[in-house]
Design a protein around this motif. Structure first.
Motif, PDB file in Angstrom:
ATOM      1  N   LYS A  84      39.268  77.858   2.341  1.00 14.98           N
ATOM      2  CA  LYS A  84      38.885  78.876   3.229  1.00 14.98           C
ATOM      3  C   LYS A  84      39.397  80.187   3.027  1.00 14.98           C
ATOM      4  N   ALA A  85      40.633  80.159   2.253  1.00 15.28           N
ATOM      5  CA  ALA A  85      41.490  81.480   1.830  1.00 15.28           C
ATOM      6  C   ALA A  85      40.910  81.968   0.678  1.00 15.28           C
ATOM      7  N   VAL A  86      40.666  80.933  -0.471  1.00 17.13           N
ATOM      8  CA  VAL A  86      40.096  81.564  -1.647  1.00 17.13           C
ATOM      9  C   VAL A  86      38.579  82.063  -1.261  1.00 17.13           C
ATOM     10  N   LEU A  87      37.753  81.315  -0.428  1.00 19.98           N
ATOM     11  CA  LEU A  87      36.397  81.893  -0.302  1.00 19.98           C
ATOM     12  C   LEU A  87      36.259  83.287   0.560  1.00 19.98           C
ATOM     13  N   MET A  88      37.156  83.555   1.007  1.00 22.20           N
ATOM     14  CA  MET A  88      37.315  84.715   1.800  1.00 22.20           C
ATOM     15  C   MET A  88      37.501  85.975   0.756  1.00 22.20           C
ATOM     16  N   GLN A  89      38.030  85.821  -0.506  1.00 24.61           N
ATOM     17  CA  GLN A  89      37.980  86.804  -1.403  1.00 24.61           C
ATOM     18  C   GLN A  89      37.061  86.403  -2.630  1.00 24.61           C
ATOM     19  N   TYR A  90      36.633  85.076  -2.780  1.00 26.91           N
ATOM     20  CA  TYR A  90      35.560  84.781  -4.207  1.00 26.91           C
ATOM     21  C   TYR A  90      34.743  83.757  -3.565  1.00 26.91           C
ATOM     22  N   VAL A  91      33.535  84.246  -3.097  1.00 32.14           N
ATOM     23  CA  VAL A  91      32.366  83.523  -2.411  1.00 32.14           C
ATOM     24  C   VAL A  91      31.615  82.586  -3.458  1.00 32.14           C
ATOM     25  N   ASP A  92      31.839  82.576  -4.564  1.00 35.22           N
ATOM     26  CA  ASP A  92      31.193  81.774  -5.590  1.00 35.22           C
ATOM     27  C   ASP A  92      31.811  80.188  -5.341  1.00 35.22           C
ATOM     28  N   SER A  93      31.222  79.357  -4.326  1.00 36.51           N
ATOM     29  CA  SER A  93      32.001  78.234  -3.998  1.00 36.51           C
ATOM     30  C   SER A  93      31.453  76.989  -5.136  1.00 36.51           C
ATOM     31  N   MET A  94      30.419  77.283  -5.845  1.00 31.00           N
ATOM     32  CA  MET A  94      29.967  76.131  -6.809  1.00 31.00           C
ATOM     33  C   MET A  94      31.073  76.327  -8.048  1.00 31.00           C
ATOM     34  N   LEU A 266      31.995  84.269 -13.267  1.00 31.28           N
ATOM     35  CA  LEU A 266      33.333  84.604 -14.339  1.00 31.28           C
ATOM     36  C   LEU A 266      33.769  85.943 -14.389  1.00 31.28           C
ATOM     37  N   THR A 267      32.877  86.804 -14.166  1.00 30.93           N
ATOM     38  CA  THR A 267      32.988  88.119 -14.330  1.00 30.93           C
ATOM     39  C   THR A 267      33.988  88.512 -13.201  1.00 30.93           C
ATOM     40  N   VAL A 268      33.600  88.018 -12.040  1.00 29.88           N
ATOM     41  CA  VAL A 268      34.363  88.474 -10.646  1.00 29.88           C
ATOM     42  C   VAL A 268      35.705  88.036 -10.903  1.00 29.88           C
ATOM     43  N   LEU A 269      35.612  86.486 -11.258  1.00 28.55           N
ATOM     44  CA  LEU A 269      37.050  85.745 -11.377  1.00 28.55           C
ATOM     45  C   LEU A 269      37.807  86.408 -12.356  1.00 28.55           C
ATOM     46  N   SER A 270      37.554  87.046 -13.461  1.00 29.46           N
ATOM     47  CA  SER A 270      38.273  87.653 -14.409  1.00 29.46           C
ATOM     48  C   SER A 270      39.094  88.842 -13.549  1.00 29.46           C
ATOM     49  N   ALA A 271      37.874  89.613 -12.812  1.00 27.11           N
ATOM     50  CA  ALA A 271      38.633  90.798 -12.279  1.00 27.11           C
ATOM     51  C   ALA A 271      39.486  90.451 -11.074  1.00 27.11           C
ATOM     52  N   LYS A 272      39.286  89.568 -10.220  1.00 28.73           N
ATOM     53  CA  LYS A 272      39.979  88.816  -9.213  1.00 28.73           C
ATOM     54  C   LYS A 272      41.622  88.405  -9.685  1.00 28.73           C
ATOM     55  N   ALA A 273      41.247  87.915 -10.868  1.00 29.22           N
ATOM     56  CA  ALA A 273      42.915  87.445 -11.512  1.00 29.22           C
ATOM     57  C   ALA A 273      43.785  88.300 -11.560  1.00 29.22           C
ATOM     58  N   ALA A 274      43.414  89.658 -11.704  1.00 32.35           N
ATOM     59  CA  ALA A 274      44.550  90.695 -11.803  1.00 32.35           C
ATOM     60  C   ALA A 274      45.270  90.716 -10.552  1.00 32.35           C
ATOM     61  N   SER A 275      44.863  90.169  -9.471  1.00 35.88           N
ATOM     62  CA  SER A 275      45.630  90.064  -8.154  1.00 35.88           C
ATOM     63  C   SER A 275      46.559  89.056  -8.331  1.00 35.88           C
ATOM     64  N   LEU A 276      47.776  89.006  -8.024  1.00 34.34           N
ATOM     65  CA  LEU A 276      48.747  87.977  -8.280  1.00 34.34           C
ATOM     66  C   LEU A 276      48.618  86.956  -6.910  1.00 34.34           C
ATOM     67  N   THR A 277      48.344  87.545  -5.897  1.00 32.36           N
ATOM     68  CA  THR A 277      47.968  86.808  -4.633  1.00 32.36           C
ATOM     69  C   THR A 277      46.955  85.907  -4.723  1.00 32.36           C
ATOM     70  N   PHE A 278      45.669  86.194  -5.344  1.00 34.15           N
ATOM     71  CA  PHE A 278      44.629  85.760  -5.694  1.00 34.15           C
ATOM     72  C   PHE A 278      44.949  84.393  -6.491  1.00 34.15           C
ATOM     73  N   SER A 279      45.402  84.816  -7.802  1.00 30.13           N
ATOM     74  CA  SER A 279      45.804  83.937  -8.677  1.00 30.13           C
ATOM     75  C   SER A 279      46.542  82.535  -8.094  1.00 30.13           C
ATOM     76  N   VAL A 280      47.748  83.006  -7.313  1.00 30.35           N
ATOM     77  CA  VAL A 280      48.558  81.809  -6.793  1.00 30.35           C
ATOM     78  C   VAL A 280      47.629  80.912  -5.909  1.00 30.35           C
ATOM     79  N   ILE A 281      46.681  81.824  -4.925  1.00 32.72           N
ATOM     80  CA  ILE A 281      45.900  80.836  -3.909  1.00 32.72           C
ATOM     81  C   ILE A 281      44.896  79.995  -4.999  1.00 32.72           C
TER      82      ILE A 281
END
Length: 375
Positions: A84-94, A266-281
């Motif tokens: 749930k915490a991941v999908l609140m920031q990254y909606v691509d569930s598949m 993957l583009t969204v994931l690369s952009a989100k990976a800059a956030s330490l919190t998101f990367s840890v989750i």
């Protein structure tokens, strides 16, 4: 034989041993002590042999049983909140599910290379047998992840609890025998609680509800397919995880391409990976996907499918309670809370009814598909 010999044999008294000299009281005590020590040593050896035989026969200790059940409960509860915490920031569930399966396959493969885990060699015959099971399993998980994007955690757990009702209906359609009355009433109670809770859900999301109900359908089909094919027989938990991961990847790649998630995800994931919190989750989510599958199989193998069911229900009670205070998204309403209480009561009642049914046939070995229904 001569008459003289016969006469001697007839008149000779029977031989009786000459009584031994009187032993002292101390000698008798020492002899008794030696005999007692020998008996105790023999008892220890027999107990040790029985323990070794029990271990070889696969009888788990109480500590191992408790550890496996506790591990599955904690992993299952944590997985819902992590996803749930991941999908609140990254909606691509598949895409998230694809990453989890890739991480599982890689971890098992390198674990075998490094000698940390063992699995059987890959077999095309086994793969063909497990392919339909894998497709339904991933459809179940994929739609469940999609539902978490729009449904709060308490309602998600409540909807997933109606899987036993779907299994019962499917069993009646397949001509199976009528289940016990308490089992029927408990699943009806669970479904009624979902309806009441939905009426009081101010954050009602039609898309999320449809995804959750579709997940229930695919989970039901998955359970029936496993029961019918017996595809899991003879495979360890590590083997099942590896086959499931490898067979899932072509199916998941096809889905993320046809649905348009790839390459945007993957583009969204690369952009989100800059956030330490998101990367840890995200990393925790990938690891927890592996841990959840392993602990689920471990709990079922060490204990039973019924134990896994009861742990799942108890986990659901804790997750429902925490879901009101963690990660937001829940507007408290009397009708919603009442429905969730009824739903939870139905789940606990269901576990009790299945336990009583199991106690009535303790020696009957059977594969009960309903016992896998709570995940």
């Amino acid at each position: 034989m001569s008459p003289l010999v016969n006469q001697r044999l007839r008149i000779s008294p029977p031989h009786t041993p000459r009584p031994a000299p009187h032993a002292s009281a101390g000698t008798a005590v020492r002899a008794l002590t030696r005999n007692t020590r020998k008996a105790a040593t023999a008892a220890r050896l027999v107990g040790s042999a029985r323990g070794e035989m029990g271990a070889e026969a696969g009888e788990p200790s109480s500590i191992l049983s408790l550890a496996s059940a506790f591990s599955y409960g904690v992993a299952s509860m944590a997985m819902v909140f992590v996803n749930k915490a991941v999908l609140m920031q990254y909606v691509d569930s598949m895409t998230l599910l694809t990453l989890q399966q890739i991480a599982t396959a890689l971890l098992i493969h390198f674990g075998q290379v490094l000698g940390m885990s063992k699995r059987k060699d890959f077999s095309l015959i086994t793969a063909k047998k497990l392919l339909p099971v894998s497709i339904f399993y991933n459809a179940n998980v994929g739609f469940a992840l999609a539902s978490l994007k729009g449904v709060n955690i308490p309602m998600y757990i409540a909807i997933k609890r109606i899987t036993p009702l779907a299994v019962l209906v499917a069993g009646c359609m397949r001509g199976k025998g009528k289940p016990p009355t308490q089992v029927i009433l408990s699943v009806i109670c669970t479904a009624t609680g979902v309806l009441i809770a939905a009426l009081g859900d101010f954050s009602f999301d039609l898309y999320g509800y449809c995804m959750a109900l579709t997940s229930v359908f695919f989970q039901t089909m998955y359970l029936i397919l496993v029961e019918k094919s017996g595809a899991e027989d003879g495979l360890s938990s590590v083997d099942l995880m590896f086959y499931n991961s490898i067979l899932s990847l072509p199916f998941l790649f096809f889905l993320i391409i046809t649905t348009g998630e790839f390459p945007h995800s993957l583009t969204v994931l690369s952009a989100k990976a800059a956030s330490l919190t998101f990367s840890v989750i995200l990393i925790i989510s990938l690891v927890m996907g592996i841990v959840l599958n392993f602990t689920m199989f471990w709990c079922t193998i060490v204990n039973s499918a019924l134990t896994t069911t009861i742990v799942g229900v108890l986990k659901g009670v804790g997750s429902t309670t925490l879901g009101f205070v963690l990660l937001g998204g829940v507007e408290v309403h009397a009708l919603n809370v009442t429905g969730l209480v009824i739903n939870t009561f139905g789940g606990v009642w269901y576990s009790y009814a299945k336990y009583k049914q199991k106690k009535k046939t303790p020696r009957k070995i059977q594969h009960d598909v309903e016992s896998h229904a709570h995940k």
